[in-house]
Structures are given as structure tokens and as C-alpha cells.
Scaffold this active site. Structure first.
Site, PDB file in Angstrom:
ATOM      1  N   ASP A   2       1.136   5.128  -0.274  1.00 25.92           N
ATOM      2  CA  ASP A   2       0.419   6.399  -0.263  1.00 25.92           C
ATOM      3  C   ASP A   2       0.969   7.293  -1.366  1.00 25.92           C
ATOM      4  O   ASP A   2       2.176   7.562  -1.427  1.00 25.92           O
ATOM      5  CB  ASP A   2       0.578   7.085   1.093  1.00 25.92           C
ATOM      6  CG  ASP A   2      -0.228   6.384   2.180  1.00 25.92           C
ATOM      7  OD1 ASP A   2      -1.424   6.155   1.965  1.00 25.92           O
ATOM      8  OD2 ASP A   2       0.348   6.055   3.228  1.00 25.92           O
TER       9      ASP A   2
ATOM     10  N   HIS B  53      -6.160   9.867  -0.464  1.00 27.26           N
ATOM     11  CA  HIS B  53      -6.701   9.938   0.898  1.00 27.26           C
ATOM     12  C   HIS B  53      -5.756  10.515   1.956  1.00 27.26           C
ATOM     13  O   HIS B  53      -6.082  10.455   3.152  1.00 27.26           O
ATOM     14  CB  HIS B  53      -7.209   8.556   1.344  1.00 27.26           C
ATOM     15  CG  HIS B  53      -6.136   7.507   1.468  1.00 27.26           C
ATOM     16  ND1 HIS B  53      -6.046   6.463   0.585  1.00 27.26           N
ATOM     17  CD2 HIS B  53      -5.141   7.329   2.354  1.00 27.26           C
ATOM     18  CE1 HIS B  53      -5.043   5.681   0.930  1.00 27.26           C
ATOM     19  NE2 HIS B  53      -4.471   6.198   2.008  1.00 27.26           N
TER      20      HIS B  53
ATOM     21  N   HIS C 169       0.856  -1.185   0.000  1.00 27.30           N
ATOM     22  CA  HIS C 169       0.000   0.000   0.000  1.00 27.30           C
ATOM     23  C   HIS C 169       0.893   1.236   0.000  1.00 27.30           C
ATOM     24  O   HIS C 169       1.510   1.567   1.015  1.00 27.30           O
ATOM     25  CB  HIS C 169      -0.904  -0.005   1.234  1.00 27.30           C
ATOM     26  CG  HIS C 169      -1.579   1.310   1.458  1.00 27.30           C
ATOM     27  ND1 HIS C 169      -2.569   1.772   0.629  1.00 27.30           N
ATOM     28  CD2 HIS C 169      -1.393   2.269   2.388  1.00 27.30           C
ATOM     29  CE1 HIS C 169      -2.972   2.952   1.047  1.00 27.30           C
ATOM     30  NE2 HIS C 169      -2.265   3.284   2.113  1.00 27.30           N
TER      31      HIS C 169
ATOM     32  N   ASP D 246      -7.147   1.749   2.935  1.00 26.56           N
ATOM     33  CA  ASP D 246      -6.777   2.761   3.925  1.00 26.56           C
ATOM     34  C   ASP D 246      -7.619   4.024   3.861  1.00 26.56           C
ATOM     35  O   ASP D 246      -7.263   5.040   4.423  1.00 26.56           O
ATOM     36  CB  ASP D 246      -5.288   3.110   3.738  1.00 26.56           C
ATOM     37  CG  ASP D 246      -4.743   3.959   4.881  1.00 26.56           C
ATOM     38  OD1 ASP D 246      -5.237   3.832   6.008  1.00 26.56           O
ATOM     39  OD2 ASP D 246      -3.828   4.753   4.637  1.00 26.56           O
TER      40      ASP D 246
END
Length: 1005
Positions: free
Chosen positions: A264, A578, A262, A374
Site C-alpha cells: 500500500d 486506494h 502488494h 485490492d
């Protein structure tokens, strides 16, 4: 049987730490190291490889914050190592506990071929297996000295979050640069013992299996000669064979491991660094796929794939091959893993349009799953968007972070506002960074809430947040857990394989209706106000640009700006990631975002003005262009007409101080403190403001959450409040306005309260010169309305929330999201509060204090916060907000006024009126997009939805010649199961369910 388990566990830990793990690399020799420090931003690979490095020694400090250093390591494999496995151990100064959050590197061969990434849990590069001896080694490392921003205990303000303030002090110490022999038998012994030790720790004390493992581990440790670990490792492994090959029970929980990282797209690093993080991770994962035949890796976020394609073509070639082999899997079908609360209807749709189209165009792969591990909660309008994009599954993880209520399901049907249901999985492993620890796998099995009806869950496996991905150790552990007594079983699978099995095994899961609210990170609806305003403004400018460019293209031959709009949409979608739109990134990210939004506004405004000029033609007739979906004072929606004449608003002094605004529809009293003490609906003879209360009340709270400064606001913030009632100035301003000035702390607020002629709304323009820290600023509207629930706009509709706190579920929603409006009503009469750029709000109910029965309801808009982490200067400076109080508003009025405050009229002059491309005869049907088809065919695409929450029959009248009309999905592909709408010439009749979303594609005649 004496209880000596703790002694064996202690023995295992010490022997592993002090003898066996150090023996994994029994022999090593140092490499020669040189370094070149790039002077500023990262340089192209060719330039880094060609640079002439200078000497550096292990133990030296290196790496200014956000710098790039190119290390060259050289050496020769000793002849006596012939026949052995040899690796380079390259430790840039890593902290193994912080993968993804500090320095990283990408290793290249001298010809520029990428080898693999380096990170705290991945420090090795294979040289040969076996080596012949005498090989010359030459490797280059593009090393990023990203500073450590995140320190959990506590979060401290830091200037490291922007290269403009981070300084130049070296951050890291070069720790190890060696060639080393890898003893693979010892390495496997380490994995054997870790797996068994972790499993043993999770089994009940009385479990026979636990004692079987304990005795086997004890025998294995007895077999290890601590002075000759390599020579005795095989014998030690032999003593573990029986316990490692005992199969799992048939009823064991089943875990589908999906390799994952994951990443970001921005957070504690800027966007440009994410480009390199993705390159490092994908290099690592393609290399691991070559080494591990059972391993499968999935990567989401089409933007990140596009970065690799654009910036690292040498890595892209390896990725494309792995995708073709079916083992490197595009996941999620979105442009980025966006926030889903704040993006508007069209933006949320375009996340899927651009994400899915990228994977279709590049690989011919259709994503059936939305992948959002997330994201900070999920808006109630999302299920039908997922379905309209052609997808059918959703994976998320973040709801496990909720502070108050534990979500009751792990596999369920999620029902959205229109009744669409999406098969949803929420992994019980409770992390999107699973590392195959026994504690994680045991937790997944214990935690799984659907026991007895299902036994299958997914585990995203690999280091994430800052990237890194799956390691060979994780793969090795998963191999041992494939069928092991006492554990859940683990198998590597694609997301599609998991969902197909899970849905087939659980065809009738429970249903969750409405939003998936995260009981945490509520302040992300307010932090970094400029970023949120930039997003809102960009969304509406994109609507205008598409509408007017399409209209001008059909009417005048105006060149439709396909490439520009595609690029701008992708930029806006990227910034909805996000940690960007929610305001939880470092200062550098938000500084760049502000500049990006300003540039976008200039580009889109130029497109709008050029298209309108083409439509208006030459002339002196005053024209008003209206891009909102509802007509205004004779100006059609999506067209241009003549400005309407207006009556006057009376502004008179108020007894006791202040002013009264009266336009014959509303009478608004503003007292000497600049507070609205009355907003009277003259037609309904109804007061809006709660008795004894005042609206337009600014309230200031202390704001120091327990953790996660930019992310969180905790309920106790309400315990202390300061009402900002002192006014420096309350004066009449112009023909219909009152100006109010307040100062508090080191900040200043200037407001303009305007009741325009002919309007049933009080506009509140607020300018805040904000210089507070750790404070929360709210704007309150206490309303004389008895309401047990209220509506807040979400994508393609609205969602009702209760105003009471009967249960912990309602009480936890003390800060929530809305788009353009909040609406509450009693039967026959209501009030709306609309906004042009804010999202966070709270709604509470109060028993009247005047002795009368009944309740009042207070809507409070969240304006500004001032957290100090990760950006210590969050939102300092001048901000401008626009809100409106709309008394007597039904839900349709709230929808219309919400659009109106966001899409202002544009005034110009030209030859005459401009007819719209499409008109709708039903206010409840809102057109969200009018554009030309993305494929360049010239077809016209119109997207609309029912916005009031009821059934609607509407007629669309076309202002152009259309050969055919087709119902499509969001990607503008025909839906075979959808019947063509009824058509009579240029009139299309549609019937819509509550909140139903429809996309029509018109082929040009």
C-alpha cells in the site's frame, strides 16, 4: 482401518513445533550489537552508516513510534563451523503473525551495499554456504520502529497514527542477534512435512491419497530421533519421497504463482515509510531471484519503482538487472493502484498514461494488464480506459470480500458503459497474500467457478499490504506442489504468461456488464472529506492549467509548463491510491495530503493566472474565462468573453414563515425551518419536491459499523435517523439568497440557498463546523419523480442503477458513487443533483403517502462521517460543500451543470475576447482535455467523449493551424486501425458511439 488421522496430525504438529523446527538452527553464538537512534526523520544511508552507535543488549527496549534506529552487528564465525551453512538471525522484536504491520529493517554491508530486508517472516541473512570459519561479520540494519496500528479485535482509536501525537515510548524488544548454523536437511524436512500435512488436511477422509500421506508422515516421524533431529532428518525425508513424487492427475487445477508484495502506497504508515518498505521488499526479492532460478516476481505501481530509482539507487541497480533478466516484472501499467470509483475521467486516464510511460521509458516494457488486487470496486467506465491505454487484461481480488452476494465468475469478459470488453481474472485463491499453504491452493481449486470450461487461475504469492514479498519457504512449497497428486499444480509465471494461456484456453468466457461493485467499504466514498475535496479541486485545476497554458503557448508563445504539470499530475495520482483518496489511512497521511493539495492549488492557480494574463493582454475590458466544456451566457467553452447582464431574482416573505425565491424560471419556497418545500419549474408547470416532504433536509445517523470503521457503513445505520429541522436562523441574504443556521450536538451548519437570476438551479452552499463522532450526515432531496433507475456520472459517461431492491444485488448497493451529478427522470422531465466535491450517495423510492398512486424518489448526498479508526479525529472541523438542485434537467443539463459547479468562471480584464483553441458544435460531445503533447513536440492533444449515452455526430472547429490530425491512444501514440477523421480545413467531423472516448493529436502547421 482405524481412524487415527487426528492422532497423527496432532503428533505432526507437536514434533514440528517442539523438535524439528528448533533443529533448523542447531548451533548459534551471539553477535555484538550497538545502536544509533536517528533524532527525527530517516537519514541518508551514508549518514546512518557513519553514525557512532552506543551499546545495546538483546532484551532491551528500542524504537520510539515512527523512529529509525541504525543497528551495527559484529562477530566472528567459529572455526569449528567450517564447511557449514551459516546465517545471521536478526530478530528486532517481530511478531510472526504481523508481517508488514510493525518494525522492519534493511540490512547493509559497511560499504552501503544493500543485502536484504528484515521482517517478521524473513529474519535471516546468509553469511556463507559453506563458510571457511573465522570470517569477520559486520552488518548494519536500518530499522524502522513503525508502531502497530492495526488490531483486528477490535479496532481501537489510537494516537499512534501520527508522529505528532504518538509519543516516544519504545515499541519493541530486541529479541535475537545471533550467528547460527543452518541445517539445510532439517529445513527441507520441515517444508516436506508442512506441505504433506497441509495437503492431507484438505483431502477427503475417505480419500486413499490422504491415507497414503498419513502413513508416510507417520513413518517419517518414526524415523526422527528427537534427541538427534539433524542426524536422522535425511532418513525421515527418504520415507516421504514416494508420496512427494506421485504426479498430479491430468485434470488437476493449474495455478500460476506470481511472486508479489502488494505494498500500500500509504495506509497505516506515511508515504515516506512506503519509500523504505519498497526498498526493503525489492532488496529481498532481488536476493531471492538470485537464489531461486524458477521464481518470478511482479511489482505494480510505477510510483513505487520511481521511489526506488530516486531514493535507493543502490537497490535500483539490482532491480534493473533483474528486469533485464525477465524475472522481475513491471506489472499493472498504472502510476499507483488507485481507487477507481472516485478519480475523474482524465485522472483515471492519466493513471495509465504515467504508469505505462514509466515502464516504457525505463525498460521498454508495454504492460498489457491492469493489476488492481485490492481496489474497492470498479467503475463501469474503466474497461474503455484500459483499452484506450493499450492494455487488454484486468486482475482484481477484492470482490471476494463482498458481504452479500458471491461473484459468479473467476474469469470473464467485463463490459463497460461503451461496450468495451476486457478479459478479467479474479483469482479464486481469494487473497493477494498467498503463502502457498495447502489450504489456500485447495481453496483455489474448489472455489474456481469456471470448472469444465477452464482450469487455470493465478495466485499472487507473497506477504503484502505492508510489504515483505515472497519467502524462500513459499518458493520451496511451490516447488513441491509443481506436480503433486491430490493438489492443484503450481508453476511460477509472469502475469502475461498466465493471461495468454488463460485467454487461449477460454476464448468465450461469460460477460459481466456494468460496474464491479464491492459490497463492502462503502463509506470510503465519504470518509476524510478534505482529502476528497483536494482531489476534485486538483483535477479541475489541472484541466484549467493545461487548457489555458496550451492556448497561451499557441497564441502568445507562453512557455508551456511541461515539467511542473508532469510533477503535479503524478502527485495527484499518488494521492488517488486506494487508501488515501478513500480516506482509510492514518492521520499523518491525511494531514500531509491536505497540505499537499493546498500547495498544488497554489501552483496550478499561478499557472492559470499567468496563462490567462498572457491571453487577455493589457486592457480594461471585463473578461470571463470559461474552462468548462460548455459555453456560458455568450462565453465560449475554452475561451474568454464578456460577462452577460442578468435579470433580478425576487425574494419575498412566505406565508407561515420562510421565503420565496422566484427568477421567472423557478419558484423556490423555503419554510421557516429552512427546508425547501417547493421547487417549481414554471415553464413545465411541474413540482420537483415530493408531496408532503421537504428537500435540503439534513439527516443524522449513528454510524458504528461492525468492522473497518473508516471503510464501512452497514445497512442497519438507516434504522435510526434524526431529521435536523430546528433552525436557529432563516433570513434573506442579499438579492437572491436565504441563509439558514442550525446547531445540533456540538456542531453547527450554515447554509446559503441561492436562486441566481436566469438560472434553472438552486444552489445549496453548506458549511459544517463538525464535531460529532461516529455519526453520518446526509443531505436529502425527496423528489416527485417516478424512476425505476437513475444515472450517476462515472469516467467518460454515466451509469444507471436501479432504484428498487428486487434482488440482493440491488439491495446491497445502498451506498454508491457518483462524480459530478446524479440524474433521474420520467420521459420528458427530470431532476439533477450536482455537487462540487462529494461522491457517496443513496437513492430510494417511496410510495406516495397522500393517497395518490405512484412513487417518489429520494436522493441523499453523503456529507460527513466521524469514524475513529485509523484516524481518531477524522473530519473534525469546518467543511464547505456546494450542491445544486436542477429541476427540469435532461441528462445533458446534468452533464453541463455538473461541470459548471466544479469549474467556476474566472473574471479578469484585458484587451478583448479570447477565442478557444477548439470548439464543438454538439453538447453531447464533452472535451475533457486540451493540452500540448507530453513529448514536447508542440502538437496539440484534444480528448473528448460522447456524454449523453447516444450516438453523436460533431464538428470540431480548430482555432489554430494544424498540419495533420491523428487518432491516438491515451499515451498519444497513433492507432493504426483507427481511420483519420474527416477534415475540411479547420473543421474536423467525428461520429461517436454512446460514451465513446476519442483522443486526437494535431501536428502544428
Amino acid at each position: 482401518m482405524h481412524d487415527d488421522r487426528n492422532l497423527v496430525e496432532a503428533r505432526l504438529k507437536r514434533v514440528l513445533d517442539e523438535r524439528i523446527r528448533p533443529a533448523v538452527y542447531p548451533h548459534s553464538v551471539p553477535l555484538d550489537v550497538a545502536v544509533w537512534h536517528a533524532p527525527d526523520e530517516p537519514v541518508p544511508v551514508a549518514e546512518g552508516l557513519a553514525a557512532e552507535p552506543g551499546p545495546i543488549e538483546v532484551g532491551a527496549r528500542w524504537g520510539a513510534p515512527w523512529g529509525t534506529s541504525w543497528f551495527r552487528v559484529t562477530g566472528t564465525v567459529p572455526e569449528e563451523w567450517a564447511g557449514r551453512t551459516v546465517e545471521a538471525i536478526l530478530d528486532l522484536g517481530f511478531d510472526e503473525n504481523m508481517p508488514g504491520f510493525q518494525c522492519e529493517g534493511l540490512v547493509y554491508r559497511p560499504d552501503g551495499t544493500p543485502v536484504k530486508g528484515l521482517n517478521p517472516r524473513n529474519q535471516w541473512v546468509r553469511i556463507g554456504a559453506p563458510v571457511a570459519g573465522g570470517e569477520e561479520v559486520r552488518l548494519h540494519i536500518e530499522a524502522a520502529s513503525n508502531p502497530v496500528i492495526l488490531d483486528y479485535h477490535p479496532f481501537l482509536p489510537t494516537q499512534l497514527g501520527d508522529k505528532e501525537t504518538a509519543g516516544s515510548e519504545p515499541q519493541y524488544t530486541l529479541t535475537r542477534m545471533d550467528l547460527a548454523v543452518l541445517d539445510e536437511t532439517v529445513w527441507h524436512l520441515v517444508i516436506d512435512l508442512e506441505v504433506l500435512g497441509e495437503l492431507m488436511a484438505e483431502l477427503p477422509v475417505e480419500s486413499a491419497r490422504r491415507w497414503d500421506i498419513l502413513r508416510a508422515v507417520e513413518r517419517a516421524l518414526d524415523a526422527v530421533d528427537l534427541q538427534d533431529v539433524g542426524g536422522t532428518a535425511e532418513a525421515a525425508r527418504a520415507r516421504l519421497t514416494e508420496v512427494l513424487t506421485t504426479p498430479a492427475a491430468p485434470s488437476a487445477h493449474r495455478v500460476s504463482a506470481v511472486g508479489h508484495a502488494h505494498i500500500d502506497s500509504a495506509w497505516l504508515w506515511p508515504l515516506r515509510e512506503t519509500v523504505r518498505k519498497v526498498a526493503r521488499t525489492t532488496s529481498n526479492m532481488t536476493a531471492l531471484l538470485d537464489d531461486e532460478p524458477d521464481f518470478v516476481f511482479a511489482m505494480s505501481q510505477a510510483q513505487q519503482w520511481a521511489w526506488v530509482k530516486e531514493h535507493r539507487p543502490e537497490v535500483w541497480a539490482r532491480v534493473k538487472k533483474a528486469v533485464a533478466d525477465g524475472r522481475f516484472v513491471p506489472a499493472g501499467g498504472m502510476w499507483v493502484e488507485s481507487d477507481t470509483n472516485m478519480p475523474g475521467s482524465e485522472a483515471m486516464a492519466r493513471q495509465f498514461v504515467h504508469g505505462k510511460r514509466f515502464f516504457l521509458d525505463e525498460f521498454g516494457i508495454e504492460n498489457d494488464e491492469a493489476w488492481l488486487p485490492d481496489t474497492f470496486g470498479f467503475a463501469a467506465g474503466l474497461p474503455q480506459i484500459i483499452k484506450a491505454a493499450g492494455s487488454k487484461w484486468l486482475l482484481t481480488q477484492k470482490i471476494s470480500w463482498s458481504q452479500t452476494n458471491k461473484f459468479p465468475h473467476h474469469t470473464f469478459q467485463w463490459e463497460g458503459i461503451d461496450g468495451t470488453r476486457i478479459f478479467t481474472h479474479f483469482p479464486p485463491v481469494d487473497t493477494y497474500n498467498c503463502s502457498m499453504k495447502g489450504s489456500e491452493i485447495a481453496h483455489a481449486a474448489r472455489n474456481f467457478k469456471d470448472k469444465g470450461v477452464a482450469r487455470h487461475s493465478l495466485a499472487p504469492t507473497g506477504w503484502g499490504d505492508g510489504g515483505g514479498g515472497t519467502t524462500r519457504e513459499m518458493v520451496a512449497k511451490a516447488g513441491r506442489l509443481r506436480d503433486l497428486e491430490g493438489s492443484a499444480t503450481v508453476v511460477w509465471e509472469t502475469p502475461r504468461a498466465f493471461f495468454e494461456k488463460a485467454q487461449a484456453a477460454y476464448p468465450h468466457p461469460p460477460v459481466w456488464v456494468g460496474e464491479l461493485y464491492l459490497e463492502l467499504h462503502r463509506a470510503t466514498l465519504t470518509s476524510q472529506a478534505r482529502t476528497k475535496q483536494g482531489n476534485r479541486r486538483s483535477e479541475h485545476l489541472l484541466r484549467e492549467a493545461e487548457l489555458w497554458a496550451a492556448t497561451a503557448a499557441l497564441r502568445t508563445g507562453f512557455p508551456y509548463p511541461y515539467e511542473e504539470l508532469d510533477r503535479i499530475w503524478k502527485t495527484v495520482l499518488l494521492h488517488q491510491f486506494h487508501d488515501i483518496l478513500p480516506g482509510s489511512s492514518i492521520a499523518w497521511v491525511h494531514r500531509e495530503a491536505r497540505r499537499t493539495y493546498d500547495r498544488i492549488a497554489e501552483e496550478l492557480t499561478a499557472i492559470v493566472e499567468a496563462a490567462q494574463q498572457a491571453l487577455a493582454g493589457e486592457g480594461a475590458t471585463p473578461l470571463v474565462f470559461n474552462a468548462a466544456p460548455h459555453p456560458r451566457a455568450g462565453v465560449p467553452a475554452g475561451g474568454a468573453g464578456l460577462p452577460a447582464a442578468q435579470d433580478a431574482t425576487a425574494v419575498t416573505p412566505r406565508e407561515g414563515g420562510g421565503h420565496v425565491l422566484d427568477n421567472g424560471l423557478l419558484r423556490v419556497e423555503i419554510d421557516g425551518h429552512g427546508l425547501v418545500v417547493s421547487a417549481y419549474d414554471l415553464a413545465a408547470e411541474r413540482e420537483s419536491v415530493a408531496p408532503g416532504r421537504a428537500a435540503n433536509l439534513l439527516q443524522l445517523h449513528p454510524d458504528f459499523p461492525n468492522m473497518w470503521d473508516a471503510w464501512d457503513v452497514d445497512a442497519f445505520y438507516r434504522n435510526t435517523v434524526t431529521d435536523l429541522t430546528d433552525a436557529d436562523e432563516v433570513t434573506a441574504a442579499g438579492d437572491a439568497s436565504v441563509r439558514v443556521v442550525r446547531t445540533f450536538g456540538t456542531s453547527r451548519v450554515t447554509q446559503l440557498l441561492t436562486l441566481a437570476p436566469g438560472e434553472r438551479r438552486l444552489l445549496v452552499d453548506t458549511e459544517v463546523d463538525w464535531h460529532e463522532t461516529e455519526k453520518f450526515l446526509k443531505l436529502a432531496f425527496p423528489l416527485d419523480v417516478h424512476a425505476e433507475r437513475y444515472a450517476s456520472e462515472t469516467q467518460f459517461g454515466h451509469f444507471h442503477r436501479p432504484t428498487h431492491t428486487n434482488t440482493s444485488w440491488e439491495a446491497a448497493k445502498f451506498e454508491a458513487c457518483n462524480h459530478r451529478f446524479v440524474h433521474l427522470e420520467e420521459p420528458g422531465w427530470g431532476v439533477a443533483v450536482v455537487n462540487d466535491s462529494t461522491y457517496g450517495h443513496d437513492v430510494t423510492r417511496t410510495v406516495r403517502e397522500d393517497g395518490d398512486l405512484g412513487t417518489t424518489t429520494t436522493v441523499r448526498v453523503s456529507l460527513l462521517r466521524a469514524p475513529r479508526f485509523p484516524d481518531p479525529e477524522t473530519d473534525q472541523g469546518v467543511h464547505r460543500f456546494r450542491h445544486a438542485l436542477v429541476p427540469g434537467a435532461g441528462i445533458g443539463d446534468a452533464v453541463r451543470e455538473g461541470w459548471r459547479i466544479n469549474v467556476p468562471e474566472r473574471r479578469t480584464s484585458g484587451a478583448g475576447e479570447v477565442a478557444p483553441l477548439v470548439t464543438v458544435d454538439q453538447d453531447a460531445v464533452v472535451v475533457t482535455a486540451v493540452k500540448l503533447a507530453d513529448d514536447g513536440s508542440g502538437d496539440v492533444v484534444v480528448r473528448f467523449h460522447e456524454a449523453h449515452g447516444g450516438r453523436a455526430r460533431a464538428t470540431l472547429a480548430l482555432g489554430f493551424e494544424a498540419a495533420s490530425v491523428t487518432v491516438t491512444d491515451l499515451l498519444e501514440r497513433p492507432l493504426p486501425e483507427a481511420p483519420a477523421p474527416a477534415r475540411d480545413g479547420d473543421r474536423i467531423t467525428v461520429r461517436l458511439r454512446p460514451f465513446e472516448l476519442v483522443t486526437l493529436r494535431f501536428a502544428r502547421a
